[in-house]
Design an enzyme around this catalytic site. Sequence first.
Site, PDB file in Angstrom:
ATOM      1  N   SER A   1     -12.882  -0.627   2.422  1.00  0.00           N
ATOM      2  CA  SER A   1     -12.856  -1.753   1.487  1.00  0.00           C
ATOM      3  C   SER A   1     -14.132  -2.576   1.629  1.00  0.00           C
ATOM      4  CB  SER A   1     -11.657  -2.649   1.801  1.00  0.00           C
ATOM      5  OG  SER A   1     -11.760  -3.882   1.127  1.00  0.00           O
TER       6      SER A   1
ATOM      7  N   TYR B   1      -7.041  -7.649   7.827  1.00  0.00           N
ATOM      8  CA  TYR B   1      -7.254  -6.539   6.882  1.00  0.00           C
ATOM      9  C   TYR B   1      -8.687  -6.015   6.990  1.00  0.00           C
ATOM     10  CZ  TYR B   1      -7.771  -4.056   2.422  1.00  0.00           C
ATOM     11  OH  TYR B   1      -8.016  -3.105   1.462  1.00  0.00           O
TER      12      TYR B   1
HETATM   13  N1  LIG Z   1      -6.752  -2.352  -5.134  1.00  0.00           N
HETATM   14  C1  LIG Z   1      -7.879  -2.793  -4.607  1.00  0.00           C
HETATM   15  O1  LIG Z   1      -8.523  -3.689  -5.150  1.00  0.00           O
HETATM   16  C2  LIG Z   1      -8.410  -2.197  -3.322  1.00  0.00           C
HETATM   17  C3  LIG Z   1      -9.681  -2.582  -2.909  1.00  0.00           C
HETATM   18  C4  LIG Z   1     -10.192  -2.020  -1.732  1.00  0.00           C
HETATM   19  C5  LIG Z   1      -9.452  -1.088  -1.020  1.00  0.00           C
HETATM   20  N2  LIG Z   1      -8.206  -0.739  -1.440  1.00  0.00           N
HETATM   21  C6  LIG Z   1      -7.469   0.251  -0.635  1.00  0.00           C
HETATM   22  O2  LIG Z   1      -7.085   1.342  -1.460  1.00  0.00           O
HETATM   23  C7  LIG Z   1      -5.841   1.880  -1.019  1.00  0.00           C
HETATM   24  C8  LIG Z   1      -4.858   1.917  -2.174  1.00  0.00           C
HETATM   25  O3  LIG Z   1      -4.816   0.661  -2.823  1.00  0.00           O
HETATM   26  P1  LIG Z   1      -3.862   0.408  -4.078  1.00  0.00           P
HETATM   27  O4  LIG Z   1      -4.356  -0.830  -4.734  1.00  0.00           O
HETATM   28  O5  LIG Z   1      -3.706   1.652  -4.862  1.00  0.00           O
HETATM   29  O6  LIG Z   1      -2.500   0.056  -3.281  1.00  0.00           O
HETATM   30  P2  LIG Z   1      -0.976   0.053  -3.778  1.00  0.00           P
HETATM   31  O7  LIG Z   1      -0.295  -1.003  -2.962  1.00  0.00           O
HETATM   32  O8  LIG Z   1      -0.872   0.012  -5.256  1.00  0.00           O
HETATM   33  O9  LIG Z   1      -0.459   1.470  -3.276  1.00  0.00           O
HETATM   34  C9  LIG Z   1      -0.419   1.800  -1.906  1.00  0.00           C
HETATM   35  C10 LIG Z   1       0.645   2.855  -1.685  1.00  0.00           C
HETATM   36  O10 LIG Z   1       0.686   3.143  -0.278  1.00  0.00           O
HETATM   37  C11 LIG Z   1       2.049   3.286   0.106  1.00  0.00           C
HETATM   38  N3  LIG Z   1       2.203   3.035   1.529  1.00  0.00           N
HETATM   39  C12 LIG Z   1       2.190   1.843   2.182  1.00  0.00           C
HETATM   40  N4  LIG Z   1       2.426   2.038   3.482  1.00  0.00           N
HETATM   41  C13 LIG Z   1       2.604   3.379   3.657  1.00  0.00           C
HETATM   42  C14 LIG Z   1       2.891   4.187   4.779  1.00  0.00           C
HETATM   43  N5  LIG Z   1       3.093   3.644   6.000  1.00  0.00           N
HETATM   44  N6  LIG Z   1       2.963   5.522   4.605  1.00  0.00           N
HETATM   45  C15 LIG Z   1       2.807   6.075   3.380  1.00  0.00           C
HETATM   46  N7  LIG Z   1       2.558   5.357   2.280  1.00  0.00           N
HETATM   47  C16 LIG Z   1       2.454   4.022   2.421  1.00  0.00           C
HETATM   48  C17 LIG Z   1       2.807   2.256  -0.745  1.00  0.00           C
HETATM   49  O11 LIG Z   1       4.185   2.557  -0.832  1.00  0.00           O
HETATM   50  C18 LIG Z   1       2.063   2.384  -2.078  1.00  0.00           C
HETATM   51  O12 LIG Z   1       2.669   3.340  -2.917  1.00  0.00           O
HETATM   52  C19 LIG Z   1      -5.385   0.996   0.152  1.00  0.00           C
HETATM   53  O13 LIG Z   1      -5.751   1.626   1.364  1.00  0.00           O
HETATM   54  C20 LIG Z   1      -6.172  -0.290  -0.050  1.00  0.00           C
HETATM   55  O14 LIG Z   1      -6.378  -0.984   1.159  1.00  0.00           O
HETATM   56  C21 LIG Z   1      -7.668  -1.259  -2.586  1.00  0.00           C
END
Ligand SMILES: NC(=O)c1ccc[n+]([C@@H]2O[C@H](COP(=O)([O-])OP(=O)(O)OC[C@H]3O[C@@H](n4cnc5c(N)ncnc54)[C@H](O)[C@@H]3O)[C@@H](O)[C@H]2O)c1
Length: 256
Positions: A150, A160
């Site tokens: 991130s 985080y």
């Molecule tokens: N959305 C953003 O702006 C953003 C920015 C930077 C990084 N990220 C990273 O990208 C990744 C995905 O983000 P997103 O926005 O799609 O998130 P999201 O919350 O929409 O989806 C994350 C998914 O991970 C699953 N999950 C959580 N804990 C889990 C576990 N222990 N085992 C298996 N599955 C699990 C959840 O059930 C969910 O379906 C994350 O790692 C997040 O930190 C997101």
Amino acid sequence: MSTSLLRRFEGRVAFVTGAARGFGAAFAEAFVAEGAAVAMVDVDTAAVQEAAEKLRAAGGRVVGLECDVADPDSVASAVEHTVGELGEIGILVNNAGLHLTRYNLPFAKLPTDEIRRLFDVNVLGVVHCTLACAESMGRAGRGAVVNLSSLSSYQVVSPYGVSKLAVRGLTTAFAAQLGDAGIRVNAVAPGLMATESAVADLPAELLQEFVTSRQSVHRTGAVEDVVSAVTYLCSDAASFVTGETLRVDGGVFRGV
Ligand SMILES: NC(=O)c1ccc[n+]([C@@H]2O[C@H](COP(=O)([O-])OP(=O)(O)OC[C@H]3O[C@@H](n4cnc5c(N)ncnc54)[C@H](O)[C@@H]3O)[C@@H](O)[C@H]2O)c1
């Protein structure tokens, strides 16, 4: 499901964590559109099975599996199921992660059990999945891993951010440790992107502030921006790239 003229992943098997929604579901769809069979795994069993069913109904070779990436036994069983059902794994996307606003509170405000869970999922989850999939990739003779870090890992002020800095560390460590097995390991560091969970969780003003004053590219980051970076890093076009973290943040230049 859209089909693609590119078929970069024909015959490959991809294991995508956190695939019930958001980025993970989009990565799975992109791999299927380019010819891969995909294991979509998530701790949210009902949602991941529904997401997998959608891709299957559109003709994809897809399984939806319950898996808590923080639990090595749960990961081992999902990997075993995937290999049995789809074949040896060639691609792993370590996408599952906890990222709600509360994980950006100061350490003193987050109870220890929540800090532990954050690190179990965001950091140890990457370790468990990488080690389990690397065995299968080793048997296949090659593999590509992409981890989700991130922008927060470049301006580390929160639990985080620390977890996502560790993901960058795991990326270089595993790139070095798995290179001999023919496995490349890279990461993508998205900025603020408009996934459903981010839009629901973050104040609209913060998203707007990024677009207008923090980013050099003045538009909202989209899921597709991250999908194209991840699929590039998994493809043979990146066969000489490993240990790298690619920032996909519209150019937010603070820190290194
Ligand atoms: N959305 C953003 O702006 C953003 C920015 C930077 C990084 N990220 C990273 O990208 C990744 C995905 O983000 P997103 O926005 O799609 O998130 P999201 O919350 O929409 O989806 C994350 C998914 O991970 C699953 N999950 C959580 N804990 C889990 C576990 N222990 N085992 C298996 N599955 C699990 C959840 O059930 C969910 O379906 C994350 O790692 C997040 O930190 C997101």
